[in-house]
Write a protein that holds these residues in place. Structure first.
Motif, PDB file in Angstrom:
ATOM      1  N   ASP A  69       0.817  -1.220   0.000  1.00 13.94           N
ATOM      2  CA  ASP A  69       0.000   0.000   0.000  1.00 13.94           C
ATOM      3  C   ASP A  69       0.849   1.268   0.000  1.00 13.94           C
ATOM      4  OD1 ASP A  69      -2.441  -1.225   0.019  1.00 13.94           O
ATOM      5  OD2 ASP A  69      -2.498  -1.384   2.212  1.00 13.94           O
ATOM      6  N   GLN A 128     -11.457  -9.575   4.873  1.00 19.40           N
ATOM      7  CA  GLN A 128     -12.222 -10.714   5.355  1.00 19.40           C
ATOM      8  C   GLN A 128     -13.436 -10.208   6.107  1.00 19.40           C
ATOM      9  OE1 GLN A 128     -11.572 -14.172   5.356  1.00 19.40           O
ATOM     10  NE2 GLN A 128     -10.068 -13.784   3.768  1.00 19.40           N
ATOM     11  N   GLY A 129     -14.584 -10.823   5.808  1.00 13.35           N
ATOM     12  CA  GLY A 129     -15.771 -10.444   6.544  1.00 13.35           C
ATOM     13  C   GLY A 129     -15.716 -10.976   7.957  1.00 13.35           C
ATOM     14  N   ALA A 130     -16.696 -10.594   8.722  1.00 13.74           N
ATOM     15  CA  ALA A 130     -16.790 -11.124  10.074  1.00 13.74           C
ATOM     16  C   ALA A 130     -17.191 -12.594  10.011  1.00 13.74           C
ATOM     17  CB  ALA A 130     -17.811 -10.332  10.859  1.00 13.74           C
ATOM     18  N   ARG A 131     -16.869 -13.285  11.078  1.00 11.90           N
ATOM     19  CA  ARG A 131     -17.201 -14.702  11.114  1.00 11.90           C
ATOM     20  C   ARG A 131     -18.003 -14.986  12.362  1.00 11.90           C
ATOM     21  NH1 ARG A 131     -14.292 -17.740   7.949  1.00 11.90           N
ATOM     22  NH2 ARG A 131     -14.365 -19.536   9.307  1.00 11.90           N
ATOM     23  N   SER A 148     -10.144 -11.771  11.158  1.00 10.40           N
ATOM     24  CA  SER A 148     -11.490 -11.223  11.033  1.00 10.40           C
ATOM     25  C   SER A 148     -12.230 -11.341  12.363  1.00 10.40           C
ATOM     26  CB  SER A 148     -12.241 -11.961   9.932  1.00 10.40           C
ATOM     27  OG  SER A 148     -12.107 -13.333  10.087  1.00 10.40           O
ATOM     28  N   PRO A 149     -13.015 -10.328  12.675  1.00 10.51           N
ATOM     29  CA  PRO A 149     -13.704 -10.321  13.966  1.00 10.51           C
ATOM     30  C   PRO A 149     -14.776 -11.417  14.034  1.00 10.51           C
ATOM     31  CG  PRO A 149     -14.416  -8.480  12.595  1.00 10.51           C
ATOM     32  CD  PRO A 149     -13.295  -9.144  11.867  1.00 10.51           C
ATOM     33  N   ILE A 188     -18.249  -4.545  14.504  1.00  7.01           N
ATOM     34  CA  ILE A 188     -17.531  -5.098  13.358  1.00  7.01           C
ATOM     35  C   ILE A 188     -17.340  -4.032  12.276  1.00  7.01           C
ATOM     36  CG2 ILE A 188     -17.859  -6.679  11.422  1.00  7.01           C
ATOM     37  CD1 ILE A 188     -19.088  -8.597  13.628  1.00  7.01           C
ATOM     38  N   ARG A 196     -13.848  -2.379  10.886  1.00  9.17           N
ATOM     39  CA  ARG A 196     -13.508  -2.270   9.470  1.00  9.17           C
ATOM     40  C   ARG A 196     -13.129  -0.836   9.109  1.00  9.17           C
ATOM     41  NH1 ARG A 196     -17.773  -5.348   6.502  1.00  9.17           N
ATOM     42  NH2 ARG A 196     -17.043  -6.891   7.975  1.00  9.17           N
ATOM     43  N   GLU A 219      -9.722  -0.320  10.164  1.00 13.38           N
ATOM     44  CA  GLU A 219      -8.814  -0.962   9.230  1.00 13.38           C
ATOM     45  C   GLU A 219      -8.612  -0.062   8.019  1.00 13.38           C
ATOM     46  OE1 GLU A 219      -9.776  -5.306   9.196  1.00 13.38           O
ATOM     47  OE2 GLU A 219      -9.712  -4.889   7.043  1.00 13.38           O
ATOM     48  N   MET A 220      -9.718   0.540   7.563  1.00 15.82           N
ATOM     49  CA  MET A 220      -9.617   1.434   6.410  1.00 15.82           C
ATOM     50  C   MET A 220      -8.744   2.636   6.757  1.00 15.82           C
ATOM     51  SD  MET A 220     -11.103  -0.028   4.039  1.00 15.82           S
ATOM     52  CE  MET A 220     -11.008   1.268   2.820  1.00 15.82           C
ATOM     53  N   ARG A 235      -5.230   1.623   6.702  1.00 13.18           N
ATOM     54  CA  ARG A 235      -4.784   1.413   5.341  1.00 13.18           C
ATOM     55  C   ARG A 235      -4.543   2.744   4.638  1.00 13.18           C
ATOM     56  NH1 ARG A 235      -7.405  -2.337   0.760  1.00 13.18           N
ATOM     57  NH2 ARG A 235      -5.765  -1.890  -0.712  1.00 13.18           N
TER      58      ARG A 235
END
Lengths: 882, 160
Positions: A210, A346-349, B20-21, B143, B147, B150-151, B154
């Motif tokens: 990145d 990755q999505g949440a799980r 991942s959460p 969640i 994210r 995270e963005m 990034r």
């Protein structure tokens, strides 16, 4: 498409996943030899500079790029600098520091700079001086050792500032043979995108980082390298120092400029141009160095090399470089396919508990409903109605009575009709009335029992409109007039036509809509599709049955003597038989101050649509609904969905007073409060007041005053008897009828909400349908005695799951009452068993799977003497639908 | 892009623990059964399109088993893979919250099953079981917040 990595070797194996071909001790021994060799070369450079320089600059160094291209792991494991660098760690005296952010950022840049500076300095320094070359070798060895003393892993030299690192990273990206790293045991995670850790992906990971600066350093190196090589072999050593460096600078700049321009215009995947430039540089290098190498080997080995050897080398290198380009391109494609998806967001799980619960749920749902044309496959449990299944998946379906009477939810069964519960009488007569193809079912009644059922949400038309009419009919009857276009009137028209194929049938309707689903009108308040979907009959229903419908038309008078109905339009309809099915209006009790803007009732579709219009026009925020019955609660829910804060008033201590007992009413109240509806029970309205700006305040007997932008009265029905009264038909609250739905005037019948039978006006859809049928059969010279259907009501509020059937309170002694309540789980069920052991009534809240079985059993007044014991302990499986 | 899964320095033998959460990690199995009771249970076949980019529907899904992929289209119409969706993943929670059109198309790579929770199910859940509904919403919000973080991270890597 890409497959996930299985147990097979992953596409980008890390060093533990690469098979080890050489034992550790062999590497160890080779590294010792490698250090010794390096020291020996340094010594030779001092002692015998002539031979030393040939050995170093014409044989050893020119061999390295090829090794790095073909077997980069060999050099990574053998390099004497790396061996020395790792010595402090092996011996346990490294300080093992981590990089500071500055060092991390610029160490690779330092490596690049060292490479360019040291290599270009060969021209005036190293190439001509054995001592300087020896010092350079010792500088490398010493620097690596020092770096190893201070920094952890290989971050002190090999993976940071080593001048050979940029070359090795560029050319080692698609190794022809992969050797696992033999140094780092264990890995201490010293470097980002470590080459030794995962050689086949490290360079691509760098290129796709990145951080554009991080990427940029590496691209600058690749872009400048061909120019640098060319400069190296075209610079004249006679020039002054500045001129030498200027020459290098110029060619590097040209090379970089070309790289940049191509990068912009070719729009290649990110790593392609670096690969092409790398390949060009190495081909160029061997093109120039091949003769020198040959002569070096000749000099040192004392052998004669054939003159074609340099050409052979050049050809081989160009060949290898071309293959290497292809390999690199392929790797990048593989990388994009396999890697991006793996590293993409990755999505949440969900965790193990959820997995377990899902497995359990999957094992329970054995049946399957397929909704065409999208072929959505819904797992269903035995006993679920198609309506529940369709609603659950957000399918487009209407619903009304949810008991097969109204006809709001016809669907086509394409496959697996045998896997559905068979149609019972209510559903059958509705299906007959609608007249769709034989594969039609009412979704609310068809329960999935097992296996697979495929359905389409639109019912199919019959191929030929066939209509069951009697061949025997009373020819004296020529004209039938029905006043009212609700379910009683339409059922009457339907049965009149069935019994008489040729008489004229006129239906006169005050409303401006053909038969619609009155039970769903509150949806008009919050739904955005207005009347769409609310009409209950197929398009050509009236036409096909030759029923003349007068919509938006008022019947102003009935003349029993002349047997004629006068319409307010001036028309007159003569009749042989007249069926009154005018229905009812909302009952509005005397309330001081009631009336005017903001005061409504909900009886017709137009009422509901007007409420929606008004609520929008005035931006209504608060509403009060007088009446906690079915309609009141459904309207309350509808307004809540519109964002209005609703308060429901009821004079009784609990909701649905007629259909529920107190605990059930309280349970329902808590649920509705959860949806955001407020309640004031055991209260009466004193008056409706208005503030100066026109706002309504409802003052209650408890002293409370509730503000309301919208005030709705839903306090029951008042039969529309004016017309009947005016022409002398006997009325009380409603038009009085006998058990053949006859009024006291010959040839005039009444059915539905307008009719009062046995002192009762239930105001329920199934009652109206049944009465309409009985009235029509008897009017058309049949003989049918009316039997009141067992009352059955369902509250049509999402998730309320409330059903009441029959008589829900015991009467007198000796009746059995069975109650099971679990308020925390939102469940309540009650059975009333009469003295003879037959089911008289039931309440169900939160028991969807019991619904059809229990209501069916109550309607049939089933004798449950034998099952009483198990029913009492809560085992109601005997009543469950099968 | 994050390549940490290829450079799992601490434990090279294994895929790194999924970063991942976990949605409702603390919820018991019986709690989950209750939650799934509000959900719709769907089966899907390989190749089936479950969500179409641009469609509007307020629901999210929990993949019980099977594999799916999320693909998006560039403005030039080129399809590219956004992510692979393995079993036990949550999908669609963004549209569940904002009601805006789906940003990606989701296709099944194998047969499988999923559970669907829509706005109506949440409405019923919040009336019947407010604590559970609150947990669902709060955890989905957590969640989404992760994210966003995270963005941000990034973005920091890109713009620094």
């Amino acid at each position: 498409m890409a497959q996930t990595a299985g147990t097979a070797r992953p596409p980008f194996p890390n060093y533990t996943q690469i098979p080890t071909r050489v034992p550790g001790w062999v590497w160890f021994a080779l590294r010792a030899a490698s250090i010794a060799t390096a020291l020996a070369v340094a010594l030779l450079l001092v002692v015998n500079p002539e031979r030393g320089r040939v050995l170093l600059w014409q044989v050893l160094v020119p061999s390295l790029p090829l090794v790095m291209l073909v077997v980069p792991g060999l050099w990574r494991n053998l390099c004497p600098m790396a061996a020395l660098n790792q010595l402090p760690r092996m011996a346990g005296f490294t300080r093992g520091l981590a990089h500071t952010p500055q060092i991390r950022e610029y160490s690779f840049v330092v490596g690049i700079a060292l490479f360019f500076v040291l290599v270009s300095s060969r021209k005036w320094l190293f190439d001509g001086s054995g001592v300087a070359s020896a010092a350079l070798v010792l500088f490398g060895l010493g620097g690596a050792f020092l770096g190893g003393l201070v920094f952890k892993g290989k971050s002190g030299w090999c993976s940071s500032i080593c001048p050979l690192l940029p070359v090795q990273r560029l050319y080692g990206q698609a190794p022809f043979a992969v050797l696992p790293n033999a140094h780092c045991k264990p890995c201490v995670g010293c470097t980002k995108n470590c080459y030794d850790f995962n050689p086949s992906i490290a360079y691509l990971a760098d290129q796709y980082d990145d951080d554009r600066h991080y990427v940029g350093y590496r691209r600058v190196f690749a872009g400048a390298l061909p120019g640098f090589i060319y400069a190296f072999y075209t610079v004249s050593t006679d020039e002054s120092l500045p001129q030498i460096y200027a020459h290098f600078g110029l060619w590097c700049a040209l090379s970089l400029a070309l790289f940049q321009v191509l990068d912009v215009f070719l729009k290649l995947p990110r790593n392609r141009l670096t690969v092409v430039f790398g390949a060009a540089a190495i081909a160029l290098y061997y093109w120039f160095v091949a003769p020198a190498m040959a002569s070096g080997v000749e000099q040192l080995g004392g052998v004669s090399i054939p003159p074609a050897a340099p050409w052979a080398l050049r050809t081989v290198v160009i060949g290898i470089a071309l293959v290497w380009i292809v390999r690199c391109f392929r790797t990048e494609r593989l990388f994009l396919e396999h890697v991006i998806q793996k590293t993409a967001q990755q999505g949440a799980r969900v965790g193990e508990n959820a997995a377990q619960a899902m497995r359990r749920a999957s094992s329970r749902q054995q049946a399957e409903v397929v909704i065409q044309p999208d072929d959505q496959r819904i797992a269903a449990s035995a006993g679920q109605s198609l309506l529940e299944v369709i609603e659950g998946c957000g399918g487009e379906i209407e619903s009304g009575c949810r008991m097969g009477v109204c006809g709001a939810d016809p669907i086509a069964v394409r496959e697996g009709m045998e896997n559905l519960s068979p149609a019972e009488s209510d559903e059958k007569s509705t299906l007959e009335r609608l007249g769709y193809a034989p594969n039609t079912r009412m979704a609310c009644c068809a329960k999935v029992q097992q296996g697979r059922v495929a359905i389409a949400l639109k019912p199919e038309r019959r191929k030929l409109p066939e209509y069951p009419t009697s061949s025997q009919y009373d020819a004296n009857i020529k004209d039938v007039v029905i006043i009212g276009n609700g379910i009683a009137g339409i059922t009457a028209a339907d049965y009149a036509r069935r019994r008489h194929p040729v008489c004229a049938i006129h239906v006169v309707a005050e409303e401006n809509h053909p038969l619609y689903n009155r039970m769903a009108i509150t949806r008009l308040i919050y739904g955005r599709s207005a009347m769409q979907g609310l009409y209950l009959l197929p398009d050509k229903w009236y036409e096909e049955r030759e029923v003349t419908c007068w919509l938006n038309t008022t019947a102003s008078a009935v003349d029993p003597a002349a047997q004629a109905v006068t319409l307010a339009t001036g028309d007159t309809l003569r009749y042989d038989r007249l069926i009154l099915a005018m229905g009812s209006s909302s009952f509005v009790p005397e309330i001081e101050g009631h009336g005017g803007a903001g005061c409504f009732v909900v009886r017709s579709a137009n009422d509901a649509m007007e409420i929606r219009r008004y609520a929008q026009a005035t931006q209504a925020r608060q509403a009060v609904i007088a009446g906690g019955g079915l309609l009141g609660l459904e309207a309350a829910y509808a307004l809540t969905k519109l964002g209005v804060q609703v308060t429901v008033l009821d004079r009784n201590p609990w909701l649905l007073h007629r259909q529920l007992d107190e605990p059930a009413g309280q349970l329902l109240r808590r649920y509705l409060e959860g949806l955001g509806i407020a309640f004031q029970v055991s209260t009466e309205i004193r008056r409706v007041a208005r503030s100066d700006d026109g706002h309504i305040y409802v003052r209650l007997s408890t002293g409370i005053e509730v503000p309301a932008d919208v005030f709705i009265v839903a306090a029951g029905i008042a039969p529309n008897i004016a017309l009947a009264q005016a022409c002398g038909i006997a009325t009380r609250r409603g038009v009085i009828v006998d058990d053949h739905m006859r009024t006291d005037v010959p040839n005039i019948y009444a059915a539905g909400d307008v009719a009062e039978f046995d002192g009762r006006i239930p105001g329920l859809w199934p009652v109206a349908a049944e009465q309409g049928e009985v009235a029509a059969v008897n009017a058309l010279s049949g003989d049918r005695t009316y039997r009141e259907p067992v009352a059955f009501t369902i509250l049509k509020v999402v998730g309320a799951d409330v059903a009441s059937v029959g008589r829900v309170n015991p009467e007198g002694d000796g009746e059995e009452v069975i109650v099971h309540e679990d308020a925390a789980e939102y469940q309540y069920r009650k059975l009333v068993v009469d003295r003879s052991g037959r089911l008289a009534g039931a309440i169900l809240i939160g028991h969807p799977t019991l619904m059809s079985g229990v209501t069916g059993a109550v309607k049939a007044q089933r004798d449950v003497t034998a099952e009483l014991a198990s029913l009492k302990v809560g085992d109601w499986s005997a009543l469950q639908a099968t | 892009m994050d390549f940490t899964s290829f450079f799992n320095y601490e434990n090279p033998d294994r895929e790194p623990e999924s970063a991942s959460p976990v949605f409702l990690a603390q919820l018991s199995e019986s709690g989950w059964s209750k939650l799934l009771g509000y959900a719709q249970h769907r089966r899907f076949a390989q190749g089936e399109t479950l969500l179409e980019a641009g469609e509007q529907s307020r629901d999210f899904y929990i993949v019980a088993n099977g594999r799916l992929e999320a693909v998006a289209r560039t403005e030039q119409g080129k399809e590219f893979l956004l992510s692979a969706i393995e079993e036990h993943s949550i999908i669609g929670e963004q549209s569940f919250f904002d009601g805006l059109p789906r940003s990606a198309t989701v296709r099944a790579l194998s047969d499988g099953e999923l559970f669907r929770i829509d706005a109506k199910a949440l409405e019923v859940m919040s009336a019947r079981d407010p604590a559970l509904a609150r947990d669902v919403v709060a955890d989905l919000a957590r969640i989404l917040s992760l994210r966003l973080r995270e963005m941000t991270q990034r973005l920091l890597r890109i713009v620094r």
